[in-house]
Motif scaffolding. Structure first.
Motif, mmCIF file in Angstrom:
data_model
loop_
_atom_site.group_PDB
_atom_site.id
_atom_site.type_symbol
_atom_site.label_atom_id
_atom_site.label_comp_id
_atom_site.label_asym_id
_atom_site.label_seq_id
_atom_site.Cartn_x
_atom_site.Cartn_y
_atom_site.Cartn_z
ATOM 1 N N GLY A 359 -6.220 2.284 7.915
ATOM 2 C CA GLY A 359 -6.676 1.940 6.556
ATOM 3 C C GLY A 359 -6.903 0.465 6.395
ATOM 4 O O GLY A 359 -6.921 -0.289 7.366
ATOM 5 N N ARG A 361 -6.615 -2.844 2.980
ATOM 6 C CA ARG A 361 -5.984 -3.106 1.684
ATOM 7 C C ARG A 361 -6.757 -2.483 0.530
ATOM 8 O O ARG A 361 -6.186 -2.062 -0.462
ATOM 9 N N ASP A 387 -17.126 -7.859 2.774
ATOM 10 C CA ASP A 387 -17.766 -7.962 4.099
ATOM 11 C C ASP A 387 -18.091 -6.577 4.664
ATOM 12 O O ASP A 387 -18.682 -6.452 5.716
ATOM 13 N N GLY A 391 -10.027 -3.620 6.565
ATOM 14 C CA GLY A 391 -9.076 -3.398 7.659
ATOM 15 C C GLY A 391 -9.853 -3.028 8.918
ATOM 16 O O GLY A 391 -11.062 -3.258 8.994
ATOM 17 N N ASN A 422 0.479 4.700 5.426
ATOM 18 C CA ASN A 422 -0.637 3.726 5.495
ATOM 19 C C ASN A 422 -1.870 4.381 6.123
ATOM 20 O O ASN A 422 -2.537 3.792 6.979
HETATM 21 N N1 LIG Z 1 -3.326 1.142 8.177
HETATM 22 C C1 LIG Z 1 -3.538 0.149 7.301
HETATM 23 N N2 LIG Z 1 -3.480 0.408 5.982
HETATM 24 C C2 LIG Z 1 -3.679 -0.564 5.083
HETATM 25 N N3 LIG Z 1 -3.972 -1.851 5.408
HETATM 26 C C3 LIG Z 1 -4.041 -2.147 6.724
HETATM 27 C C4 LIG Z 1 -3.840 -1.184 7.732
HETATM 28 N N4 LIG Z 1 -4.004 -1.806 8.939
HETATM 29 C C5 LIG Z 1 -4.275 -3.107 8.681
HETATM 30 N N5 LIG Z 1 -4.294 -3.307 7.351
HETATM 31 C C6 LIG Z 1 -4.520 -4.558 6.654
HETATM 32 O O1 LIG Z 1 -5.836 -5.064 6.953
HETATM 33 C C7 LIG Z 1 -5.735 -6.485 7.025
HETATM 34 C C8 LIG Z 1 -6.898 -7.023 7.855
HETATM 35 O O2 LIG Z 1 -8.016 -6.822 7.028
HETATM 36 P P1 LIG Z 1 -9.480 -7.140 7.604
HETATM 37 O O3 LIG Z 1 -9.599 -6.608 8.969
HETATM 38 O O4 LIG Z 1 -10.450 -6.701 6.552
HETATM 39 O O5 LIG Z 1 -9.476 -8.687 7.806
HETATM 40 P P2 LIG Z 1 -9.610 -9.775 6.674
HETATM 41 O O6 LIG Z 1 -8.262 -10.113 6.201
HETATM 42 O O7 LIG Z 1 -10.595 -9.323 5.656
HETATM 43 O O8 LIG Z 1 -10.176 -10.983 7.494
HETATM 44 P P3 LIG Z 1 -11.708 -11.274 7.750
HETATM 45 O O9 LIG Z 1 -11.907 -12.602 7.072
HETATM 46 O O10 LIG Z 1 -11.827 -11.312 9.241
HETATM 47 O O11 LIG Z 1 -12.487 -10.145 7.137
HETATM 48 C C9 LIG Z 1 -4.398 -6.742 7.674
HETATM 49 O O12 LIG Z 1 -3.913 -7.997 7.217
HETATM 50 C C10 LIG Z 1 -3.527 -5.606 7.154
HETATM 51 O O13 LIG Z 1 -2.771 -6.044 6.058
#
Ligand SMILES: Nc1ncnc2c1ncn2[C@@H]1O[C@H](COP(=O)(O)OP(=O)(O)OP(=O)(O)O)[C@@H](O)[C@H]1O
Ligand SMILES: O=C(O)[C@H](O)CO
Ligand SMILES: [Mg+2]
Length: 459
Positions: A359, A361, A387, A391, A422
């Motif tokens: 998943g 956020r 974007d 996640g 999650n």
């Molecule tokens: N199974 C999950 N369920 C909910 N949230 C998750 C899960 N796995 C990862 N995440 C969240 O996703 C976040 C990463 O989000 P993402 O890959 O969109 O990067 P970002 O923070 O938007 O950075 P970027 O600037 O590269 O987009 C992690 O910090 C984590 O908190």
């Protein structure tokens, strides 16, 4: 049970409006469009949206770095065309081919993110050599966006890029926020923290920024290569101490920081430095600018609209409960606005991942909202990452309404179970509600849109 009884006309309408508005927020942050909406060429002058006029008397050089910088370069070529003398931008290496095809005046190099590498240093060296030695009549157009810190770098004397990348990853994993992380990176760089403006001086600089930084601190966006740096070596060392990383600091980094503290290494360029006297830093796309556009569209569609914040933070599942409570209050008392209502919020929540599911956020926030909105008619909530990738998944986020919970039970899916694991991605894969945009090429953080319809929204 028939599907029809598991949704209402008003809820369907609310879902449609919520997703339409969220997509508007993404559209106005499109990098090429944002540039074209912000600058125009009038004779031999570049005119910015705020009325600033910059004479283009000599060469016009375009540089930049970031995940959205390719799109921004397409936009600036559309606006300035052959008035551009040349330049070079750094984008994620998997985008080099597609971006290069769209450009004719600006060269494209590929580098790595979120961890900088040797390729990032090659990109940084190319950019700095392109702006060094320019004359007063020349103009630099700088294009920076999220990911820029990693995609272009010129390490301070003796700092090894691999060690710098290692320290950045350690700080990210330790929970440092982007302001803290970039405070450290600026003090180990001769590119970030205003140094690029020093290299370009005495040419004029117009820096167009797409903000993926909650709160839009310009000196933090891509670590502010053209922005005066208010942070100091003391601040950088304080961050390293806060996350207990000082004992494991590589010698090259320790030395630079110690020299900086003693005044033996130059501080990053500060406000008032003559190098910034002809620098114009402008944010052309951000969470706030998108929220404003979404609000305008909602009002035009006849909704009483309120923007709660662009600074949303906190555990996604808890934030969802607060937002659901606001939606219920609109129905109950008409506060903060009466139906038909649109409530907007943006920012970046966090998720403490304890389960084994898949998943992001935004999907987690939507799933938690589905639980909190169980049985509430005439309401929908959508949460997406601008974007397009929430996640480690291929969707931007998800949309829910007051009937999502029942629809899940009808499919034998218990929402609380998926939240605990999650596993929001798989919840919406089974129950429906994913918002898929594909990679959008921009990043102005996350949007939440809540729609509360009046009795019959079709009237
Ligand atoms: N199974 C999950 N369920 C909910 N949230 C998750 C899960 N796995 C990862 N995440 C969240 O996703 C976040 C990463 O989000 P993402 O890959 O969109 O990067 P970002 O923070 O938007 O950075 P970027 O600037 O590269 O987009 C992690 O910090 C984590 O908190
Ligand atoms: O590259 C960076 O520093 C982050 O994406 C913030 O802009
Ligand atoms: Mg993201």
């Amino acid at each position: 049970m028939k599907h029809r009884s598991l949704v209402s006309e008003a809820s369907e309408h609310a879902r449609m409006v919520a997703v339409t508005l969220a997509l508007e927020g993404v559209a106005v942050a499109d990098p090429a469009k944002a540039v074209e909406n912000y600058v125009r060429l009038e004779g031999d002058e570049l005119v910015l949206r705020d009325g600033t006029r910059v004479g283009l008397r000599g060469r016009v050089i375009v540089v930049g770095a970031g995940k959205a910088t390719g799109g921004m370069a397409v936009g600036i070529e559309k606006v300035l065309g052959d008035r551009i003398s040349g330049g070079v931008i750094s984008v994620p290496e998997d985008l080099v081919e597609s971006v290069s095809k769209q450009l004719s005046r600006i060269q494209v190099v590929g580098a790595t993110h979120p961890r900088a590498s040797r390729k990032s240093v090659e990109a940084g060296e190319r950019i700095v050599s392109t702006v060094r030695g320019l004359r007063e009549e020349d103009t630099v157009i700088a294009l920076f966006s999220g990911g820029g810190s990693a995609l272009a770098e010129l390490p301070a004397e003796g700092v090894d890029i691999e060690e710098l990348g290692e320290l950045s990853v350690k700080l990210m994993k330790a929970g440092a926020d982007i302001v803290e992380l970039n405070t450290v990176r600026k003090h180990l760089s001769r590119f970030k923290g205003g140094w690029l403006a020093k290299h370009a001086y005495p040419a004029a600089v117009v820096a167009l920024l797409i903000s993926d930084v909650v709160g839009d601190r310009m000196d933090t966006i891509a670590s502010g290569p053209t922005v005066p740096d208010p942070t100091t070596y003391q601040d950088a060392v304080a961050v390293i101490r806060k996350y207990r990383l000082e004992d494991s600091l590589p010698q090259s980094i320790r030395r630079i920081l110690e020299d900086g503290l003693k005044g033996l290494a130059p501080e990053t360029p500060k406000p008032g430095d003559p190098a910034f006297s002809r620098v114009h830093n402008r944010i052309i796309a951000s969470n706030t600018l998108s929220l404003n556009a979404m609000a305008e569209k909602a009002k035009a569609m006849g909704y009483n609209t309120v923007i709660l914040t662009s600074l949303l933070e906190g555990e996604a599942r808890e934030v969802a409960k607060v937002l659901a409570a606001i939606a219920k209050e609109v129905l109950k008392t008409g506060n903060p606005v009466s139906p038909p209502a649109v409530i907007l919020a943006g920012g970046e929540t966090t998720v403490t991942v304890k389960g084994k599911g898949l998943g992001g956020r935004n999907q987690e926030l939507a799933l938690s909202a589905a639980i909190a909105l169980k049985g509430v008619d005439r309401v929908a909530l959508v949460s997406i990452g601008s974007d397009g990738r929430d996640g480690p998944t291929d969707v931007a986020g998800a949309v829910v309404d007051g009937y999502t919970y029942q629809r899940a039970l009808a499919k034998g899916v218990r929402p609380e179970e998926y939240l605990e694991n999650n596993d929001s991605y798989n919840f919406f894969r089974v129950v429906g509600g994913h918002v898929k945009t594909g990679y959008t090429g921009t990043n102005v953080n996350d949007f939440v849109v809540i729609v509360v319809e009046k009795e019959n929204p079709w009237e």
